[in-house]
Motif scaffolding. Structure first.
Motif, PDB file in Angstrom:
ATOM      1  N   GLY A  13      74.719  69.971  41.565  1.00 44.18           N
ATOM      2  CA  GLY A  13      75.316  68.659  41.330  1.00 44.18           C
ATOM      3  C   GLY A  13      74.366  67.509  41.612  1.00 44.18           C
ATOM      4  O   GLY A  13      74.438  66.469  40.969  1.00 44.18           O
ATOM      5  N   ILE A  14      73.488  67.689  42.588  1.00 45.76           N
ATOM      6  CA  ILE A  14      72.480  66.675  42.912  1.00 45.76           C
ATOM      7  C   ILE A  14      71.142  67.195  42.407  1.00 45.76           C
ATOM      8  O   ILE A  14      70.733  68.310  42.749  1.00 45.76           O
ATOM      9  N   GLN A  15      70.484  66.409  41.577  1.00 43.82           N
ATOM     10  CA  GLN A  15      69.173  66.784  41.066  1.00 43.82           C
ATOM     11  C   GLN A  15      68.191  65.660  41.361  1.00 43.82           C
ATOM     12  O   GLN A  15      68.570  64.484  41.366  1.00 43.82           O
ATOM     13  N   LEU A  16      66.955  66.054  41.634  1.00 49.31           N
ATOM     14  CA  LEU A  16      65.950  65.074  42.006  1.00 49.31           C
ATOM     15  C   LEU A  16      64.576  65.469  41.499  1.00 49.31           C
ATOM     16  O   LEU A  16      64.333  66.632  41.170  1.00 49.31           O
ATOM     17  N   THR A  17      63.702  64.470  41.435  1.00 49.88           N
ATOM     18  CA  THR A  17      62.289  64.706  41.153  1.00 49.88           C
ATOM     19  C   THR A  17      61.491  64.016  42.259  1.00 49.88           C
ATOM     20  O   THR A  17      61.930  63.009  42.825  1.00 49.88           O
ATOM     21  N   VAL A  18      60.336  64.588  42.572  1.00 53.61           N
ATOM     22  CA  VAL A  18      59.430  63.999  43.556  1.00 53.61           C
ATOM     23  C   VAL A  18      58.065  63.919  42.890  1.00 53.61           C
ATOM     24  O   VAL A  18      57.524  64.938  42.445  1.00 53.61           O
ATOM     25  N   ALA A  19      57.505  62.714  42.820  1.00 52.29           N
ATOM     26  CA  ALA A  19      56.279  62.477  42.079  1.00 52.29           C
ATOM     27  C   ALA A  19      55.004  62.724  42.873  1.00 52.29           C
ATOM     28  O   ALA A  19      53.916  62.696  42.299  1.00 52.29           O
ATOM     29  N   SER A  20      55.100  62.977  44.167  1.00 54.98           N
ATOM     30  CA  SER A  20      53.896  63.092  45.001  1.00 54.98           C
ATOM     31  C   SER A  20      53.916  64.361  45.836  1.00 54.98           C
ATOM     32  O   SER A  20      54.924  65.055  45.920  1.00 54.98           O
ATOM     33  N   GLU A  21      52.789  64.611  46.469  1.00 53.15           N
ATOM     34  CA  GLU A  21      52.697  65.692  47.448  1.00 53.15           C
ATOM     35  C   GLU A  21      53.210  65.164  48.790  1.00 53.15           C
ATOM     36  O   GLU A  21      53.143  63.958  49.053  1.00 53.15           O
ATOM     37  N   PRO A  22      53.707  66.045  49.654  1.00 54.33           N
ATOM     38  CA  PRO A  22      54.165  65.569  50.967  1.00 54.33           C
ATOM     39  C   PRO A  22      52.998  65.122  51.837  1.00 54.33           C
ATOM     40  O   PRO A  22      51.889  65.642  51.719  1.00 54.33           O
TER      41      PRO A  22
END
Length: 142
Positions: A13-22
């Motif tokens: 239900g919750i979707q996300l994208t992360v553009a960087s490295e941690p």
């Protein structure tokens, strides 16, 4: 696999994208993280909040704020109200700048090895340290 990362909660239900490295990956054995993970410890990856985009399901995000923390400052813990999956933590020191995301929510997360283990005094004796990581008895720097 490097960024971008794509992720979701257990029910999707919750979707996300992360553009960087941690900027950091930690394994925490404190009481809050152990209870929140339902296990001996919790792995978190620290990402710049500006690089995290919730692509769907923002209405499903619920937050619990814990005030009985080691630092004395509150921390918010986000989770999905449908499936209960923990999403991220936001300590007061990171508010507005970083999210401590659970790497297992992300695609291709297995290479995100912890660089440090914290609150290791709470680690059960039958759990061995991750080879090559810094070991802290409290929060990092302690």
């Amino acid at each position: 696999m490097p960024a971008p990362y794509f992720g979701s909660c257990l029910c999707g239900g919750i979707q996300l994208t992360v553009a960087s490295e941690p900027t950091a990956v930690l394994s925490c054995f404190c009481e809050h993280c152990s209870k929140g993970a339902g296990g001996t410890n919790q792995i978190v990856a620290k990402f710049a909040q500006a690089d995290v985009n919730i692509t769907s399901g923002t209405q499903l995000i619920t937050t619990y704020t814990s005030t009985d923390t080691c630092s004395g400052a509150p921390k918010a813990k986000a989770f999905c109200q449908m499936c209960g999956a923990p999403l991220w933590t936001v300590p007061a020191s990171a508010r507005g700048t970083h999210l401590l995301i659970r790497p297992s929510l992300l695609s291709e997360w297995q290479h995100l090895k912890p660089r440090a283990e914290i609150f290791v005094g709470h680690r059960p004796p039958w759990v061995t340290p991750v080879e090559g990581t810094e070991q802290w008895h409290g929060a990092r720097g302690n």
